[in-house]
Write a protein that holds these residues in place. Sequence first.
Motif, PDB file in Angstrom:
ATOM      1  N   PRO A 276       0.846  -1.198   0.000  1.00  0.00           N
ATOM      2  CA  PRO A 276       0.000   0.000   0.000  1.00  0.00           C
ATOM      3  C   PRO A 276       0.880   1.247   0.000  1.00  0.00           C
ATOM      4  O   PRO A 276       1.948   1.262   0.620  1.00  0.00           O
ATOM      5  CB  PRO A 276      -0.781  -0.128   1.317  1.00  0.00           C
ATOM      6  N   ASP A 277       0.423   2.263  -0.679  1.00  0.00           N
ATOM      7  CA  ASP A 277       1.249   3.464  -0.856  1.00  0.00           C
ATOM      8  C   ASP A 277       1.742   4.027   0.473  1.00  0.00           C
ATOM      9  O   ASP A 277       2.885   4.500   0.567  1.00  0.00           O
ATOM     10  CB  ASP A 277       0.463   4.537  -1.610  1.00  0.00           C
ATOM     11  N   ASP A 278       0.897   3.975   1.515  1.00  0.00           N
ATOM     12  CA  ASP A 278       1.290   4.606   2.776  1.00  0.00           C
ATOM     13  C   ASP A 278       2.295   3.792   3.579  1.00  0.00           C
ATOM     14  O   ASP A 278       2.777   4.241   4.617  1.00  0.00           O
ATOM     15  CB  ASP A 278       0.059   4.916   3.630  1.00  0.00           C
ATOM     16  N   GLU A 279       2.654   2.586   3.115  1.00  0.00           N
ATOM     17  CA  GLU A 279       3.671   1.783   3.786  1.00  0.00           C
ATOM     18  C   GLU A 279       5.051   1.933   3.151  1.00  0.00           C
ATOM     19  O   GLU A 279       6.033   1.393   3.645  1.00  0.00           O
ATOM     20  CB  GLU A 279       3.263   0.302   3.800  1.00  0.00           C
ATOM     21  N   ILE A 280       5.117   2.657   2.054  1.00  0.00           N
ATOM     22  CA  ILE A 280       6.390   2.881   1.367  1.00  0.00           C
ATOM     23  C   ILE A 280       7.106   4.059   2.040  1.00  0.00           C
ATOM     24  O   ILE A 280       6.529   5.135   2.195  1.00  0.00           O
ATOM     25  CB  ILE A 280       6.169   3.135  -0.129  1.00  0.00           C
ATOM     26  N   THR A 281       8.340   3.838   2.433  1.00  0.00           N
ATOM     27  CA  THR A 281       9.062   4.877   3.183  1.00  0.00           C
ATOM     28  C   THR A 281       9.796   5.852   2.280  1.00  0.00           C
ATOM     29  O   THR A 281      10.060   6.989   2.686  1.00  0.00           O
ATOM     30  CB  THR A 281      10.093   4.247   4.136  1.00  0.00           C
ATOM     31  N   THR A 282      10.137   5.414   1.066  1.00  0.00           N
ATOM     32  CA  THR A 282      11.104   6.182   0.282  1.00  0.00           C
ATOM     33  C   THR A 282      10.676   6.232  -1.180  1.00  0.00           C
ATOM     34  O   THR A 282      10.526   5.185  -1.826  1.00  0.00           O
ATOM     35  CB  THR A 282      12.506   5.555   0.411  1.00  0.00           C
ATOM     36  N   TRP A 283      10.486   7.449  -1.666  1.00  0.00           N
ATOM     37  CA  TRP A 283      10.060   7.698  -3.046  1.00  0.00           C
ATOM     38  C   TRP A 283      11.150   8.539  -3.720  1.00  0.00           C
ATOM     39  O   TRP A 283      11.323   9.709  -3.380  1.00  0.00           O
ATOM     40  CB  TRP A 283       8.743   8.461  -3.070  1.00  0.00           C
ATOM     41  N   VAL A 284      11.876   7.942  -4.650  1.00  0.00           N
ATOM     42  CA  VAL A 284      12.988   8.651  -5.287  1.00  0.00           C
ATOM     43  C   VAL A 284      12.603   8.974  -6.726  1.00  0.00           C
ATOM     44  O   VAL A 284      12.369   8.070  -7.540  1.00  0.00           O
ATOM     45  CB  VAL A 284      14.283   7.814  -5.263  1.00  0.00           C
ATOM     46  N   ASP A 285      12.528  10.257  -7.028  1.00  0.00           N
ATOM     47  CA  ASP A 285      12.169  10.707  -8.370  1.00  0.00           C
ATOM     48  C   ASP A 285      13.385  10.574  -9.284  1.00  0.00           C
ATOM     49  O   ASP A 285      14.384  11.271  -9.111  1.00  0.00           O
ATOM     50  CB  ASP A 285      11.684  12.157  -8.320  1.00  0.00           C
TER      51      ASP A 285
END
Length: 277
Positions: free
Chosen positions: A206-215
């Motif tokens: 689920p999106d809210d369990e992802i800690t790290t979003w690297v563009d």
Amino acid sequence: MTDRPLTLMAVHAHPDDEATGTGGILARYAAEGIRTVLVTCTDGGCGDGPGGVKPGDPGHDPAAVALIRRQELEASRDVLKISDLEMLDYADSGMMGWPSNDAPGSFWQTPVEEGAARLAELMRHYRPDVVVTYDENGFYGHPDHIQAHRITMAALEMTELTPKVYWTTMPRSGMQRFGEIMREFHPDMPEPDPAEAAAMAEIGLPDDEITTWVDTTAFSGQKFDALAAHASQGENIFFLKMGRERFGELMGMETFVRVQDATGAAVPENDLFAGLR
């Protein structure tokens, strides 16, 4: 403070895995002057042979496939500007349930302690600040991905190092978008059976369990070219058929779960090196 550069180590199972899941971060951090180390655990010999010949079919030669895939990996490395490439060269185990799982010398049959000891030596040599690999299920249940996870976590325990550690993942929203694009390109694609659909629904988080979003959108062209370098593997063709623009839209954000950290950097974060610079 030392003169040692910040270092990223990505531990992958096969040639081409580096491009699919982490091509963006490898290219981005290389461009930022960070040392990028790729460890590829198997030779990829259970991949497609020339003309798309599948493992077990007449004419499939694992040694010849491994040679081709090594050359493709070197080309991908050049595209992504990877600083250091290390090959453990275990035999590719194939997909879960294949007879190759049980072959002597396959990565799946290698004792975790043996593979971990070799990887620990590389970790001591490169002293990575960030380590990236798969989760306990290898993202989708591939035995070599699972084994890469196991030896990475065991190797970390063998060393005195305390890098930030990440597992690759994909947001469920992204998986849904991927399915929509698949149907767009293959309108006659049959609906998966309920068991397959349920298994697919469990991939990613689920999106809210992802800690790290690297563009990594600015580096999606390099990621595209790195994947194209692995031209022998038919499963890559779908991604390339999207074209660069659509590929960048779908594959420009790389996502992770942070599982070890000594920096105290807040999450969610947008940089694997948050707290380190």
